[in-house]
Design a protein around this motif. Structure first.
Motif, PDB file in Angstrom:
ATOM      1  N   VAL A   1      19.699 -91.582  42.283  1.00 43.56           N
ATOM      2  CA  VAL A   1      19.879 -91.499  40.813  1.00 43.56           C
ATOM      3  C   VAL A   1      19.512 -92.785  40.081  1.00 43.56           C
ATOM      4  O   VAL A   1      19.051 -92.951  39.058  1.00 43.56           O
ATOM      5  CB  VAL A   1      20.998 -90.815  40.421  1.00 43.56           C
ATOM      6  CG1 VAL A   1      21.120 -90.706  38.857  1.00 43.56           C
ATOM      7  CG2 VAL A   1      21.048 -89.406  40.994  1.00 43.56           C
TER       8      VAL A   1
ATOM      9  N   ARG B   1      16.025 -93.928  40.058  1.00 47.30           N
ATOM     10  CA  ARG B   1      15.204 -93.117  38.951  1.00 47.30           C
ATOM     11  C   ARG B   1      15.583 -93.865  37.672  1.00 47.30           C
ATOM     12  O   ARG B   1      14.517 -93.776  36.783  1.00 47.30           O
ATOM     13  CB  ARG B   1      15.307 -91.800  39.292  1.00 47.30           C
ATOM     14  CG  ARG B   1      14.840 -90.944  40.492  1.00 47.30           C
ATOM     15  CD  ARG B   1      14.910 -89.553  40.424  1.00 47.30           C
ATOM     16  NE  ARG B   1      14.788 -88.935  41.615  1.00 47.30           N
ATOM     17  CZ  ARG B   1      14.718 -87.789  41.825  1.00 47.30           C
ATOM     18  NH1 ARG B   1      14.819 -86.792  40.957  1.00 47.30           N
ATOM     19  NH2 ARG B   1      14.538 -87.090  43.169  1.00 47.30           N
TER      20      ARG B   1
ATOM     21  N   GLU C   1      18.569 -87.707  30.358  1.00 47.39           N
ATOM     22  CA  GLU C   1      17.735 -86.608  30.904  1.00 47.39           C
ATOM     23  C   GLU C   1      17.118 -87.044  32.550  1.00 47.39           C
ATOM     24  O   GLU C   1      17.098 -86.251  33.332  1.00 47.39           O
ATOM     25  CB  GLU C   1      16.550 -86.312  30.021  1.00 47.39           C
ATOM     26  CG  GLU C   1      17.083 -85.420  28.638  1.00 47.39           C
ATOM     27  CD  GLU C   1      17.850 -84.237  29.186  1.00 47.39           C
ATOM     28  OE1 GLU C   1      17.502 -83.343  30.263  1.00 47.39           O
ATOM     29  OE2 GLU C   1      18.856 -83.980  28.527  1.00 47.39           O
ATOM     30  N   VAL C   2      17.053 -88.081  32.452  1.00 51.56           N
ATOM     31  CA  VAL C   2      16.130 -88.683  33.816  1.00 51.56           C
ATOM     32  C   VAL C   2      17.420 -88.345  34.740  1.00 51.56           C
ATOM     33  O   VAL C   2      17.330 -88.065  36.066  1.00 51.56           O
ATOM     34  CB  VAL C   2      16.046 -90.221  33.976  1.00 51.56           C
ATOM     35  CG1 VAL C   2      15.527 -90.733  35.040  1.00 51.56           C
ATOM     36  CG2 VAL C   2      14.689 -90.076  33.061  1.00 51.56           C
TER      37      VAL C   2
ATOM     38  N   VAL D   1      20.370 -86.377  34.608  1.00 52.94           N
ATOM     39  CA  VAL D   1      20.401 -84.817  34.680  1.00 52.94           C
ATOM     40  C   VAL D   1      19.474 -84.336  35.778  1.00 52.94           C
ATOM     41  O   VAL D   1      19.707 -83.659  36.530  1.00 52.94           O
ATOM     42  CB  VAL D   1      20.291 -84.239  33.268  1.00 52.94           C
ATOM     43  CG1 VAL D   1      20.511 -82.821  33.457  1.00 52.94           C
ATOM     44  CG2 VAL D   1      21.441 -84.628  32.461  1.00 52.94           C
ATOM     45  N   ARG D   2      18.349 -84.738  35.505  1.00 55.72           N
ATOM     46  CA  ARG D   2      17.280 -84.212  36.512  1.00 55.72           C
ATOM     47  C   ARG D   2      17.417 -84.850  37.852  1.00 55.72           C
ATOM     48  O   ARG D   2      17.114 -83.712  38.862  1.00 55.72           O
ATOM     49  CB  ARG D   2      15.778 -84.395  36.106  1.00 55.72           C
ATOM     50  CG  ARG D   2      15.349 -83.562  34.990  1.00 55.72           C
ATOM     51  CD  ARG D   2      14.008 -83.775  34.424  1.00 55.72           C
ATOM     52  NE  ARG D   2      13.503 -85.254  34.259  1.00 55.72           N
ATOM     53  CZ  ARG D   2      13.655 -85.788  33.348  1.00 55.72           C
ATOM     54  NH1 ARG D   2      13.837 -85.167  32.299  1.00 55.72           N
ATOM     55  NH2 ARG D   2      12.972 -87.277  33.069  1.00 55.72           N
ATOM     56  N   ALA D   3      17.658 -85.827  38.089  1.00 54.91           N
ATOM     57  CA  ALA D   3      17.864 -86.495  39.551  1.00 54.91           C
ATOM     58  C   ALA D   3      18.849 -85.821  39.893  1.00 54.91           C
ATOM     59  O   ALA D   3      18.968 -85.484  41.404  1.00 54.91           O
ATOM     60  CB  ALA D   3      18.048 -88.130  39.284  1.00 54.91           C
ATOM     61  N   TYR D   4      20.110 -85.699  39.446  1.00 59.34           N
ATOM     62  CA  TYR D   4      21.166 -85.097  40.050  1.00 59.34           C
ATOM     63  C   TYR D   4      20.948 -83.687  40.611  1.00 59.34           C
ATOM     64  O   TYR D   4      21.284 -83.298  41.461  1.00 59.34           O
ATOM     65  CB  TYR D   4      22.395 -84.849  39.041  1.00 59.34           C
ATOM     66  CG  TYR D   4      23.278 -86.341  39.058  1.00 59.34           C
ATOM     67  CD1 TYR D   4      23.991 -87.012  40.051  1.00 59.34           C
ATOM     68  CD2 TYR D   4      23.422 -86.906  37.852  1.00 59.34           C
ATOM     69  CE1 TYR D   4      24.625 -88.259  39.891  1.00 59.34           C
ATOM     70  CE2 TYR D   4      23.986 -88.235  37.572  1.00 59.34           C
ATOM     71  CZ  TYR D   4      24.487 -88.743  38.489  1.00 59.34           C
ATOM     72  OH  TYR D   4      25.288 -89.924  38.365  1.00 59.34           O
ATOM     73  N   ALA D   5      20.348 -83.004  39.691  1.00 61.49           N
ATOM     74  CA  ALA D   5      19.819 -81.550  40.163  1.00 61.49           C
ATOM     75  C   ALA D   5      19.014 -81.472  41.287  1.00 61.49           C
ATOM     76  O   ALA D   5      19.290 -80.734  42.205  1.00 61.49           O
ATOM     77  CB  ALA D   5      19.300 -80.784  38.799  1.00 61.49           C
ATOM     78  N   ASP D   6      17.828 -82.249  41.282  1.00 63.43           N
ATOM     79  CA  ASP D   6      16.880 -82.493  42.254  1.00 63.43           C
ATOM     80  C   ASP D   6      17.824 -82.687  43.754  1.00 63.43           C
ATOM     81  O   ASP D   6      17.231 -82.177  44.576  1.00 63.43           O
ATOM     82  CB  ASP D   6      16.059 -83.289  41.874  1.00 63.43           C
ATOM     83  CG  ASP D   6      15.061 -83.035  40.865  1.00 63.43           C
ATOM     84  OD1 ASP D   6      14.914 -82.071  40.492  1.00 63.43           O
ATOM     85  OD2 ASP D   6      14.360 -84.198  40.346  1.00 63.43           O
TER      86      ASP D   6
ATOM     87  N   PRO E   1      24.046 -80.789  40.809  1.00 67.83           N
ATOM     88  CA  PRO E   1      23.799 -80.421  39.438  1.00 67.83           C
ATOM     89  C   PRO E   1      25.255 -80.787  38.681  1.00 67.83           C
ATOM     90  O   PRO E   1      26.248 -80.384  39.160  1.00 67.83           O
ATOM     91  CB  PRO E   1      23.504 -79.037  39.248  1.00 67.83           C
ATOM     92  CG  PRO E   1      23.922 -78.445  40.725  1.00 67.83           C
ATOM     93  CD  PRO E   1      23.741 -79.533  41.717  1.00 67.83           C
TER      94      PRO E   1
ATOM     95  N   GLU F   1      26.684 -85.368  35.957  1.00 75.50           N
ATOM     96  CA  GLU F   1      26.588 -86.485  34.904  1.00 75.50           C
ATOM     97  C   GLU F   1      27.582 -85.990  33.840  1.00 75.50           C
ATOM     98  O   GLU F   1      27.813 -86.752  32.881  1.00 75.50           O
ATOM     99  CB  GLU F   1      25.173 -86.309  34.192  1.00 75.50           C
ATOM    100  CG  GLU F   1      24.694 -85.098  33.385  1.00 75.50           C
ATOM    101  CD  GLU F   1      24.546 -83.714  34.335  1.00 75.50           C
ATOM    102  OE1 GLU F   1      24.547 -82.883  33.929  1.00 75.50           O
ATOM    103  OE2 GLU F   1      24.346 -83.834  35.423  1.00 75.50           O
TER     104      GLU F   1
END
Length: 381
Positions: A261, A264, A280-281, A283-288, A292, A295
């Motif tokens: 994370v 990124r 948002e970067v 948020v997406r990284a944690y989910a990926d 999830p 953050e």
């Protein structure tokens, strides 16, 4: 580095702001702004207060005044600000106690113009009727000068080395308060003050993201030390986690994900990027990465410099990244965290708080490699 050239560049930024706003001058009295406009000098005595004991006024014509009472002026001119081109405006301490209206009065007299005056903080503004330019002045601070970058690198190097030395001497049986005392003392021995100092051990490391040091004794599991170290006005943020015994595989996995994370975020932290987009970067990284919502449990950090964070990335943040700006992201997943201070340029980011010989997790994003501090067993450092 030429401090005179540094201060002149900063004064020019303030002058442009004043002219754009139709103002005759601005009072810079908070500790961050005073340190910034004076090349890293200090106006703090009573650190419970936002404003210091001396104020620099910058006029729209570029002149600079030093406003202080009769107690502080001799030391300011003789030691703290010796050699700086400042016009002294000395006040009796009794006049200063009458309120900021009187300080504003004297400042207007010194300025010698009917153009409006502004201040950088509410104490100097609300009581005296002055407009407050706190965010505008903060934005003038963001882009680091070459002299500031040199001081920041020195600060980061020393903070990283000191925290590493403290961690190498840790043993179970110490209380969190004792660990905090060791860290604060080691920082002070190299001229740094801990403006933030957190210690969380055992279950407190898992339960709390901001664990103020407690009387709890570290007996097992991990111990996290978080420091924001201040010197010459600048602040470097960093986190280190050590483990009593082998580091559990799950902590290794989570720390690796936090480092991803972080990488990124750093890859996206380039001039022109907007704070909400950077959030948002994350948020997406944690989910990926299978975590999830992490953050929502801790802020992700953001820009730093003369505050531990000048701004924090969030869903509505409109702040824009500048080149040669400092950032400290603190990616965290329950039970672990990674944090260093970085200086961002057009195409890369430089970690300035690395600890010598501390194991790191390297992650490549967009052709650049970003190293985050790993969690280490006491026997590994």
């Amino acid at each position: 580095m030429d401090t005179g050239a540094e201060i002149a560049e900063k004064a020019d930024r303030v002058v442009r702001l004043l002219r754009d706003r139709g103002l005759g001058g601005v009072l810079l009295g908070t500790r961050p702004n005073f340190a910034w406009i004076t090349g890293g000098k200090e106006n703090g005595v009573d650190f419970s207060r936002e404003a210091g004991v001396a104020t620099v006024m910058v006029g729209a014509d570029g002149r600079r005044w030093l406003i202080a009472n009769a107690i502080e002026m001799p030391r300011m001119l003789g030691e703290e600000l010796a050699g700086q081109d400042l016009i002294p405006v000395e006040l009796p301490w009794t006049v200063e106690q009458e309120g900021s209206e009187r300080i504003a009065e004297r400042a207007r007299e010194a300025l010698g113009t009917s153009a409006p005056l502004a201040a950088d903080h509410v104490m100097g503004g609300a009581m005296s009727g002055l407009p407050v330019l706190d965010r505008e002045i903060a934005r003038a601070r963001y882009r680091l000068t070459p002299a500031e970058i040199a001081r920041y690198r020195d600060l980061g190097r020393d903070a990283g080395a000191v925290l590493g030395e403290v961690c190498r001497d840790l043993r179970t049986g110490l209380s969190e308060m004792e660990i905090a005392r060791l860290a604060a003392g080691a920082l002070a021995s190299r001229g740094m003050a801990a403006v933030v100092l957190l210690v969380g051990s055992g279950d407190r490391l898992t339960r709390f993201r901001h664990p103020l040091p407690a009387c709890q004794t570290w007996e097992r599991g991990g111990a996290m030390i978080v420091v924001c170290a201040r010197r010459a006005g600048l602040i470097a943020a960093l986190t280190r986690i050590v483990w009593a015994g082998p580091v559990p595989a799950e902590i290794r996995r989570r720390t690796r994900a936090a480092a991803e994370v972080n990488a990124r975020l750093l890859a996206a932290t380039r001039p022109g990027a907007v704070g909400r987009g950077l959030f948002e970067v994350a948020v997406r990284a944690y989910a990926d990465l299978g975590f999830p919502g992490e953050e929502r449990l801790h802020h992700q950090g953001g820009a730093c410099g003369y505050l531990s964070r000048d701004w924090i990335a969030h869903p509505r943040c409109e702040e824009v990244v500048e080149t040669w700006q400092a950032f400290a992201w603190n990616s965290s997943i329950t039970g672990t965290k990674v944090e260093e201070t970085w200086i961002v340029s057009e195409s890369s980011a430089e970690a300035i708080t690395r600890t010598p010989e501390w194991p790191v997790i390297e992650v490549e994003v967009g052709g650049n490699v970003y190293a985050s501090p790993d969690v280490v067993s006491l026997g590994e450092i």
